[in-house]
Enzyme design. Structure first.
Site, short mmCIF file in Angstrom:
data_model
loop_
_atom_site.label_atom_id
_atom_site.label_comp_id
_atom_site.label_asym_id
_atom_site.label_seq_id
_atom_site.Cartn_x
_atom_site.Cartn_y
_atom_site.Cartn_z
N ASP A 174 0.80 -1.23 0.00
CA ASP A 174 0.00 0.00 0.00
C ASP A 174 0.83 1.28 0.00
O ASP A 174 0.28 2.38 -0.02
CB ASP A 174 -0.94 0.01 1.21
N HIS A 175 2.17 1.16 0.02
CA HIS A 175 3.00 2.34 0.21
C HIS A 175 3.66 2.86 -1.06
O HIS A 175 4.30 3.91 -1.03
CB HIS A 175 4.10 2.05 1.24
N ASP A 230 3.95 3.71 9.16
CA ASP A 230 2.86 3.70 10.11
C ASP A 230 3.09 2.91 11.37
O ASP A 230 3.59 1.81 11.34
CB ASP A 230 1.61 3.13 9.44
N ARG A 277 -1.41 12.18 10.86
CA ARG A 277 -0.08 12.68 11.21
C ARG A 277 0.23 13.89 10.34
O ARG A 277 -0.16 13.94 9.19
CB ARG A 277 0.95 11.55 11.01
N SER A 309 6.12 7.20 13.45
CA SER A 309 5.97 5.92 12.78
C SER A 309 6.77 4.81 13.45
O SER A 309 7.80 5.06 14.07
CB SER A 309 6.44 6.04 11.33
N ARG A 359 8.76 3.03 12.08
CA ARG A 359 9.61 2.88 10.88
C ARG A 359 10.92 2.21 11.26
O ARG A 359 11.83 2.83 11.79
CB ARG A 359 9.84 4.25 10.25
#
Length: 784
Positions: free
Chosen positions: A109-110, A178, A461, A670, A672
């Site tokens: 989805d990114h 996310d 965000r 995030s 991340r």
């Protein structure tokens, strides 16, 4: 108008095979009974019930009958893992397993950039990212993991629609952007955002370690009305708690106000709990959750949850104690607008116009964006469509670009069938692909470059440069209905509850409060099922997972070497080697600062390439410059400063391990993982902070970086670039000496020497990761 994907028919959503997604309630109740016995039968919060019923071995973990929230480490076994993109798969491949120990899924989805609209953007993304998508699909096939194709939707929405279940514990790994896994908490479960290495724990059957969080009880009374939405509840709460207020805590909502919310409304609230640093958020099981489960093809899960709820498993015990209780009367709640540049700067709508005037901002918005994983439910979209119908009837169209991101193919297809898409496009909206898009910086925006401007979004965000790469773009967070109304006005100060829009006829027009519909009357439609995975696939071990040697997008991960042992070159035994301080980072430093998103996302499977963005938007406290580091020991012909990744690479080339000194709440935002992988890749061995965000601190530990906290925050200014720092007492900690205090010996560039005390949160297992060089190294050593 954008091109639409019309299906020949809109099929009704079929009931799913729920065998792999229904929590084993009988086992959970049995384990919870054992935990209750060990803890002396004290009343438990809902969060405690879910966590403690997933403890791997309660009799070992709780042998002394003590469990202190905020102190005791729990060894947990989740039921499911969801993964985004390449990070976890690359690490899992090196673990030597043939299949995942728990059901798992991969989501794409990114990598879909918003440019022209859904059709064109998806086609372009598949072509430009084919190598990555092929890698992910083949890895899923090899290990028996469900693969959701690009265009299927955003991971958090897909999890809510397909996998979430009351009382479940699940993890999701999010490399790029996310930590919004808690979105699934809208179904009364605990969903926790983790790094890829944590996901590998679950996939290899290794118990996952978590310090038992404190639990904040949020007592909801009253009922939302008018323009107030569930989004306004969490925006209001973010203003109360701040971005650090939820760190190390679970937010557990209770009270009659919970039962007045839709399931997807609760998911919005849980999603944005990440903005206050919360471990996750949850709610007691409600009739609206049951209805949502049935509507999304999971009636067997609903029936099992009904039975579990009857035992008391899915609600807090009477008399359960919270570490803090916050009272919120929903009847008194008004819409809120949060920002810019931080999600906790909350301003009530009634005061926002004055706030705009006081700040001297232009009274205009340059774009309105709705949808994303936070607010793209059927209820959100029908509420927005209600406003669009009102505006169309009055002859209005939006005055600024108005972009809508459906959260999933199921939502996209359902709102198309029910004419919501037509209504939005008729007033000027552009419907984007089912992906993260502008929310994470995947937005090819051609206007307002290097120009101060304001956008209004229903995202979660709003850090600088996050959405369009322009650090001057002010992103204000609001409900999707408020964003929509303001897109018709074009004014930042517009208050739809009191203000009117002047029509061409000269007559004033005022919106009525929007009305949406929780669930579609004729049910959801799945849309294009080609995007969907085969349920519970069987591993195909002969599948070749291809990573080209010359690839610029994918790179196999090499194990990090240990800081200790004969081959490390460290002469200090079980103390870290002498570390050179790379820099002192000033102020807010989110994972967006440490590892930027946007155009860098294409390198998320290639550690060498993506490391080129290390800390490029961080501020050096010694001088105040962005992306500047000093190299006081530079080679002849080099200058004494450079970009932060440039100087870090110099240190690595000299085999000089290094440390960072950072400010409060380092690594917020995030989950991340590359924000931990990248400094480790360049040779970082320790980060000394005024305080850490939870997920990032854990990610550092997983990658073999020692996170330490200043005992005295004032010591932050005493250490600068080029100083040498040595640990004192780490060897005693490794050797299990009780009450060990770690100190740091600081050798200044001018020769001055002093010691300062530091604090740590390392558990016995986490010390094993550090000694091995990473958690994955430790796991691999146990499997040999």
């Amino acid at each position: 108008r954008s091109q639409r994907r019309h299906l020949a028919t809109h099929a009704t959503l079929a009931e799913k095979d729920c065998s792999s997604i229904t929590p084993p309630y009988a086992q959970l109740l049995e384990k919870l009974a054992l935990v209750r016995k060990l803890l002396g039968q004290r009343p438990l919060t809902l969060a405690e019930k879910i966590l403690y019923s997933h403890i791997a071995d309660p009799e070992t973990s709780l042998a002394d009958g003590l469990l202190r929230r905020g102190e005791t480490y729990l060894q947990l076994k989740p039921e499911r893992v969801a993964m985004q993109d390449a990070s976890a798969q690359l690490q899992f491949m090196s673990a030597g397993m043939t299949k995942s120990a728990v059901p798992a899924s991969i989501h794409c989805d990114h990598l879909i950039q918003a440019v022209d609209g859904a059709e064109a953007d998806l086609k372009r993304s598949i072509v430009s990212n084919q190598e990555v998508f092929d890698f992910l699909e083949s890895a899923a096939r090899k290990y028996g993991i469900e693969f959701w194709k690009p265009g299927s939707g955003i991971i958090h929405q897909i999890v809510l629609e397909n996998y979430a279940a009351p009382g479940m514990l699940m993890f999701a790994d999010f490399f790029p952007v996310d930590s919004h896994t808690p979105n699934a908490g809208g179904l009364g479960m605990l969903a926790i955002g983790v790094g890829g290495a944590d996901a590998v724990d679950a996939m290899t059957g290794t118990p996952w370690e978590l310090k038992a969080p404190n639990v904040v009880g949020i007592h909801l009374t009253g009922k939302l009305s008018g323009w107030a939405t569930p989004k306004d509840l969490i925006l209001h709460l973010a203003g109360k708690l701040t971005v650090r207020g939820g760190t190390g805590r679970i937010l557990e909502y209770f009270g009659p106000g919970v039962f007045n919310q839709s399931c997807t409304g609760l998911a919005t609230v849980a999603n944005m709990g990440a903005e206050v640093g919360a471990t996750t958020s949850t709610f007691p099981y409600t009739p609206n959750m049951q209805k949502y489960l049935i509507a999304t093809g999971r009636a067997p899960v609903a029936h099992a949850a009904d039975e579990a709820a009857a035992t008391g498993l899915l609600t807090a015990d009477e008399g359960a104690e919270y570490d803090e209780v916050i009272e919120i009367n929903l009847s008194d709640l008004e819409p809120s607008i949060n920002g810019p540049f931080t999600p906790d700067l909350a301003t009530p709508l009634s005061k926002f116009g004055s706030f705009v005037q006081e700040q001297g901002w232009k009274d205009e918005i340059s774009a309105g964006l709705i949808g994303s994983c936070t607010n793209s439910s059927y209820e959100d979209m029908t509420s927005v469509a209600d406003l669009a119908k009102q505006a169309k009837a009055a002859g209005l169209t939006v005055k600024v670009p108005f972009l809508c991101t459906p959260g999933s193919e199921q939502i996209r297809a359902t709102i198309e069938r029910d004419e919501v898409t037509n209504v939005l496009e008729d007033v000027g909206a552009v419907v984007l692909a089912n992906a993260c898009g502008p929310c994470i910086g995947q937005w090819k925006r051609d206007d307002k470059k290097d120009e101060e401007n304001a956008i209004l979004t229903s995202f979660n965000r709003n850090f600088k440069s996050r959405n369009d790469g322009n650090r001057l773009t002010m992103n204000f967070l609001a409900s999707p209905t408020l964003v929509t109304a303001m897109a018709f006005s074009g004014k930042l100060s517009f208050n739809p509850t009191t203000d009117s829009i002047l029509l061409p006829s000269g007559q004033p027009f005022r919106f009525s409060a929007p009305k949406g519909q929780d669930l579609p009357t004729v049910g959801f439609t799945p849309g294009n099922t080609d995007f969907y995975p085969t349920p519970t696939p069987t591993p195909e071990p002969d599948t070749e997972v291809i990573v080209k040697k010359d690839s610029q997008r994918l790179e196999l991960l090499e194990p990090f070497s240990s800081h200790f042992g004969e081959s490390s070159g460290n002469s200090r035994g079980l103390e870290l080697p002498s570390l050179k301080v790379l820099m002192r980072v000033r102020g807010k430093c989110t994972t967006d600062h440490i590892s930027a998103a946007g155009p860098w996302l294409k390198y998320k499977g290639h550690l060498t390439n993506i490391s080129e963005n290390l800390l490029i938007t961080a501020v050096n406290d010694e001088g105040g410059d962005v992306n500047v580091a000093f190299d006081h020991d530079h080679e002849p012909g080099q200058i004494d400063s450079g970009t932060i990744p440039g100087v870090a690479k110099r240190f690595k080339a000299r085999q000089q391990p290094w440390a960072l000194v950072v400010d409060d709440n380092y690594g917020e935002g995030s989950a991340r993982e590359h924000a931990a992988l990248q400094p480790r890749f360049y040779g970082c061995a320790m980060i000394l902070a005024r305080s850490f965000a939870r997920i990032h601190e854990t990610n550092l530990k997983k990658q073999g970086v020692l996170p330490l906290w200043f005992s005295d925050k004032a010591d932050y200014t005493r250490i600068g670039a080029g100083d040498v720092v040595e640990t004192v007492g780490l060897a005693d900690l490794f050797n299990g000496v009780p009450s060990t205090v770690i100190k740091l010996k600081v050798i200044k560039r001018n020769g001055d020497v002093f010691e300062i005390p530091a604090k740590h949160t390392m558990s016995s297992d986490q010390l094993k990761w550090l000694r091995a060089g990473s958690a994955l190294n430790h796991i691999r050593s146990r499997m040999v």
